[in-house]
Design an enzyme around this catalytic site. Structure first.
Site, short mmCIF file in Angstrom:
data_model
loop_
_atom_site.label_atom_id
_atom_site.label_comp_id
_atom_site.label_asym_id
_atom_site.label_seq_id
_atom_site.Cartn_x
_atom_site.Cartn_y
_atom_site.Cartn_z
N SER A 83 23.86 70.97 -0.20
CA SER A 83 24.85 71.65 0.16
C SER A 83 24.30 72.62 1.33
O SER A 83 23.60 73.46 0.98
CB SER A 83 25.88 72.46 -0.83
OG SER A 83 26.49 71.29 -1.65
N GLU A 143 25.71 78.60 -11.76
CA GLU A 143 26.64 77.90 -10.91
C GLU A 143 27.92 77.44 -11.54
O GLU A 143 28.95 77.22 -11.11
CB GLU A 143 25.95 76.64 -10.18
CG GLU A 143 26.55 76.08 -9.12
CD GLU A 143 25.91 74.73 -8.58
OE1 GLU A 143 25.08 74.24 -8.95
OE2 GLU A 143 26.38 74.26 -7.42
C1 LIG Z 1 29.83 67.55 -2.46
C2 LIG Z 1 28.38 67.36 -3.29
C3 LIG Z 1 27.51 68.56 -2.91
C4 LIG Z 1 26.39 68.43 -3.64
N1 LIG Z 1 25.43 69.31 -3.42
C5 LIG Z 1 24.12 69.23 -4.05
C6 LIG Z 1 23.09 70.38 -3.77
O1 LIG Z 1 23.29 71.22 -3.06
N2 LIG Z 1 21.95 70.16 -4.17
C7 LIG Z 1 21.63 69.05 -5.23
O2 LIG Z 1 20.60 69.00 -5.80
N3 LIG Z 1 22.63 68.09 -5.42
C8 LIG Z 1 23.71 68.14 -4.96
N4 LIG Z 1 24.89 67.34 -5.14
C9 LIG Z 1 24.28 66.28 -5.82
C10 LIG Z 1 24.86 66.34 -7.44
O3 LIG Z 1 24.50 67.32 -8.19
C11 LIG Z 1 24.99 64.93 -8.11
O4 LIG Z 1 25.65 63.94 -7.47
C12 LIG Z 1 25.47 65.00 -9.50
O5 LIG Z 1 24.85 65.89 -10.28
C13 LIG Z 1 25.70 63.47 -10.14
O6 LIG Z 1 24.52 63.00 -10.18
P1 LIG Z 1 24.24 61.79 -9.75
O7 LIG Z 1 24.99 61.62 -8.18
O8 LIG Z 1 22.90 61.24 -9.61
O9 LIG Z 1 25.06 60.65 -10.20
P2 LIG Z 1 24.58 60.03 -11.77
O10 LIG Z 1 23.78 60.94 -12.69
O11 LIG Z 1 23.98 58.62 -11.21
O12 LIG Z 1 25.98 59.63 -12.25
C14 LIG Z 1 26.94 58.30 -12.07
C15 LIG Z 1 28.00 58.17 -13.11
O13 LIG Z 1 27.45 57.84 -14.34
C16 LIG Z 1 27.84 59.14 -15.35
N5 LIG Z 1 26.75 59.51 -16.05
C17 LIG Z 1 25.61 59.60 -15.79
N6 LIG Z 1 24.85 60.09 -17.12
C18 LIG Z 1 25.64 60.06 -17.96
C19 LIG Z 1 25.71 60.21 -19.47
N7 LIG Z 1 24.42 60.70 -19.91
N8 LIG Z 1 26.59 60.22 -20.31
C20 LIG Z 1 27.80 59.76 -19.67
N9 LIG Z 1 28.02 59.59 -18.16
C21 LIG Z 1 26.81 59.72 -17.49
C22 LIG Z 1 28.23 60.14 -14.49
O14 LIG Z 1 29.15 61.07 -15.17
C23 LIG Z 1 28.77 59.55 -13.26
O15 LIG Z 1 29.77 59.08 -13.37
C24 LIG Z 1 26.07 67.30 -4.55
C25 LIG Z 1 27.13 66.32 -4.71
C26 LIG Z 1 28.19 66.44 -3.98
C27 LIG Z 1 29.25 65.28 -4.39
#
Ligand SMILES: Cc1cc2nc3c(=O)[nH]c(=O)nc-3n(C[C@H](O)[C@H](O)[C@H](O)COP(=O)(O)OP(=O)(O)OC[C@H]3O[C@@H](n4cnc5c(N)ncnc54)[C@H](O)[C@@H]3O)c2cc1C
Length: 250
Positions: free
Chosen positions: A22, A105
């Site tokens: 972000s 955060e």
């Molecule tokens: C607008 C935006 C801004 C962002 N800004 C930043 C930033 O500044 N810095 C940064 O580092 N990241 C950033 N992110 C990334 C964000 O932190 C991740 O997208 C988020 O933590 C989800 O991780 P993932 O995308 O790897 O999804 P995944 O972990 O792959 O999850 C996919 C799906 O599986 C589910 N899931 C995963 N594990 C489990 C579990 N153990 N139990 C049940 N359900 C589960 C999740 O709920 C989700 O529905 C940003 C994302 C967005 C959308």
């Protein structure tokens, strides 16, 4: 792709990639959680580095989102550098610092954001009064629920902060904050579209200029994802606040 850092003399040399950073394109500094023990695989081999963003070894590629904005970016590190002293906490002890940053955060940092939420809710209520949506009893109920939810959000945050005044760690109230505000805000986006009715489909201008409420609706889809998804928040509440058994780890 993992981000790795190697200490060379008095500097860390960083290689790798961060996705979805972000505000990266406007940042002077970023924190980067890097693997600093090449043999290690676990969270015990990560360090929390502060890295100047404006340097030759960093390429920032903004990602266009469905709001039309580019609020976040992909960031590529190719022999990027930062001073050896720019490590927060212990070397290979970055996980603990990262968890502290995330707790902030997800919790206290959102108190100011509630003023923006109130502002948005006021706009939705004004429109509902003007276009007659507020005459619908179901819509009135949803508007009142949104108002009540915002008050609950504020009191919970104040309760959390009051508890921290005596030097206590942020308490269990903090753990429900992210799940609560993210779900509330996403629902406000949906409510805004329902209050607008068919007008919600009309863009502000061609080719793709959206109104504030359309952007609110689209951006709030991500509120329940970033800083930890709603599902992850529920795991945290279950395991850390309620002391339920930990979910099986792969
Ligand atoms: C607008 C935006 C801004 C962002 N800004 C930043 C930033 O500044 N810095 C940064 O580092 N990241 C950033 N992110 C990334 C964000 O932190 C991740 O997208 C988020 O933590 C989800 O991780 P993932 O995308 O790897 O999804 P995944 O972990 O792959 O999850 C996919 C799906 O599986 C589910 N899931 C995963 N594990 C489990 C579990 N153990 N139990 C049940 N359900 C589960 C999740 O709920 C989700 O529905 C940003 C994302 C967005 C959308």
């Amino acid at each position: 792709m993992q981000t790795k850092a190697v200490l060379e003399g008095d500097q860390w040399v960083i290689n790798g990639q961060k996705v979805w950073t972000s505000l990266a394109q406007w940042a002077d500094w970023s924190f980067v959680i890097c693997r600093t023990d090449p043999e290690g695989q676990s969270h015990k081999s990560l360090s929390y580095l502060l890295v100047p963003m404006r340097q030759a070894g960093i390429e920032i590629r903004p990602i266009v989102q469905m709001t039309g904005d580019s609020e976040f970016s992909e960031v590529f590190f190719e022999d990027a550098r930062t001073d050896a002293a720019n490590v927060v906490g212990d070397i290979n002890g970055g996980w603990k610092v990262a968890m502290g940053t995330l707790a902030f955060e997800r919790g206290a940092s959102t108190l100011g954001q509630q003023l923006q939420f109130e502002n948005e809710l006021n706009i939705v209520v004004d429109i509902a009064n003007e276009n007659g949506a507020a005459d619908d009893p179901v819509m009135r109920q949803r508007l009142a629920d949104a108002w009540v939810g915002l008050r609950i959000m504020r009191f919970n945050t104040l309760r959390m902060l009051s508890n921290a005044i005596d030097g206590n760690e942020l308490s269990r109230e903090g753990m429900i904050t992210k799940l609560y505000w993210a779900t509330w805000h996403r629902n406000l986006g949906k409510l805004a579209m329902d209050v607008l009715g068919p007008a919600s489909e009309i863009a502000a201008a061609a080719p793709y200029e959206l109104t504030r409420l359309q952007r609110l609706f689209l951006f709030t889809r991500s509120d329940t994802i970033y800083a930890g998804t709603n599902q992850i928040q529920r795991n945290i509440i279950g395991e850390r606040a309620l002391g339920l058994p930990r979910e099986p780890r792969p």
